[in-house]
Design an enzyme around this catalytic site. Structure first.
Site, PDB file in Angstrom:
ATOM      1  N   GLU A   1     -86.238  28.783 -18.274  1.00  0.00           N
ATOM      2  CA  GLU A   1     -86.791  27.584 -17.650  1.00  0.00           C
ATOM      3  C   GLU A   1     -88.283  27.500 -17.976  1.00  0.00           C
ATOM      4  O   GLU A   1     -88.992  28.506 -18.010  1.00  0.00           O
ATOM      5  CB  GLU A   1     -86.587  27.670 -16.138  1.00  0.00           C
TER       6      GLU A   1
ATOM      7  N   LYS B   1     -81.405  19.676 -13.831  1.00  0.00           N
ATOM      8  CA  LYS B   1     -81.321  20.584 -12.687  1.00  0.00           C
ATOM      9  C   LYS B   1     -81.020  19.818 -11.396  1.00  0.00           C
ATOM     10  O   LYS B   1     -81.729  18.871 -11.035  1.00  0.00           O
ATOM     11  CB  LYS B   1     -82.639  21.351 -12.555  1.00  0.00           C
TER      12      LYS B   1
ATOM     13  N   CYS C   1     -81.925  28.083 -12.663  1.00  0.00           N
ATOM     14  CA  CYS C   1     -82.726  28.753 -11.644  1.00  0.00           C
ATOM     15  C   CYS C   1     -82.167  28.600 -10.223  1.00  0.00           C
ATOM     16  O   CYS C   1     -81.200  29.262  -9.867  1.00  0.00           O
ATOM     17  CB  CYS C   1     -84.173  28.256 -11.722  1.00  0.00           C
TER      18      CYS C   1
END
Length: 268
Positions: free
Chosen positions: A40, A113, A158
């Site tokens: 990321e 995301k 993440c």
């Protein structure tokens, strides 16, 4: 198939970050990897969260997308571009997007995301929603290998790691987790969450992390790793830039799922 989890300690210079990423991708390709996953924010970690808005790219246009396409084509390597900021219709918010390029340099798919991180323990405070727009669509893709195998690959980023329902929906053979976990939360939860996602989905996991102290003062946990469907850590690097290599095997995946067919036993 040999895979590579790329670990970086990205800074405030786009050019320096791309140069570092290219060197690590070269190393992965020389080692025989077919798939490499960048972390990321591999291309940029600014002094302030809003700095990433200045680099937000339009779909199909931009320095970072050109870099990923060129590297994939020149190295004949499937590359997952960790995340990069992509423009939305709101100039105050970008998408934190993960782009996949095949070995010919074509963009295969994009995942934005879904879950945005917020944390405040009185000493550290983060709120991604201040400058990012959440995605809303789970994404998976098919990857053919050089030997004719086909892998179903599920994407996440993440903080998504804390939401097991996403991975159930992906129903993948291989799960990708590019990340920039903080040192605080990573030390407490990173490995146990990754191994849980591998075990409960009986899938391989490639977790590519930021790992070290960055120019903006932030410290990330690192510990990039590849995990097998039984939850065993196959390879790992704790801190600093590097390439974590492992061989993943569809027969191993099938064997785990046949011996303990928990995916077939779901009732809810």
């Amino acid at each position: 198939m040999k895979v590579a989890a790329i670990q970086m300690v990205s800074g405030i210079s786009l050019d320096a970050n791309l140069s570092a990423a290219r060197a690590l991708l070269d190393q992965a390709a020389r080692a025989g990897a077919e798939l490499a996953v960048l972390p990321e924010y591999f291309c940029f970690m600014g002094q302030h969260d809003a700095d990433k808005l200045l680099l937000a790219e339009q779909t199909g246009l931009g320095t970072v997308q050109d870099f990923l396409s060129d590297a994939a084509r020149e190295l004949k390597l499937w590359i997952v571009g960790g995340t990069l900021p992509m423009a939305t219709d709101d100039p105050a918010h970008a998408a934190n997007a993960s782009l996949v390029y095949d070995h010919k340099g074509h963009c295969v798919t994009r995942y934005d995301k879904i879950h945005l991180f917020r944390y405040d323990n009185g000493r550290e405070a983060y709120d991604e929603a201040a400058v990012l727009r959440a995605g809303d669509t789970p994404v998976s893709f098919e990857m053919p290998t050089r030997h004719g195998e086909h892998w179903r690959i599920g994407m996440s980023v993440c903080y998504d790691l804390r939401f097991g329902e996403l991975y159930r929906m992906l129903a993948a053979d291989l799960l990708l987790v590019p990340a920039a976990f903080t040192h605080t939360t990573g030390q407490a939860h990173w490995e146990v969450l990754l191994r849980a996602r591998a075990i409960e989905n009986q899938a391989y996991v490639i977790a590519s992390a930021q790992g070290g102290v960055h120019e903006n003062g932030r410290r990330t946990w690192g510990h990039s790793m590849v995990i097998d469907p039984w939850g065993q850590v196959m390879a790992m690097q704790a801190e600093g830039p590097g390439v974590v290599l492992a061989d993943i095997d569809l027969e191993r995946l099938r064997s785990v799922r046949e011996q303990l067919p928990s995916l077939q036993h779901r009732r809810l």
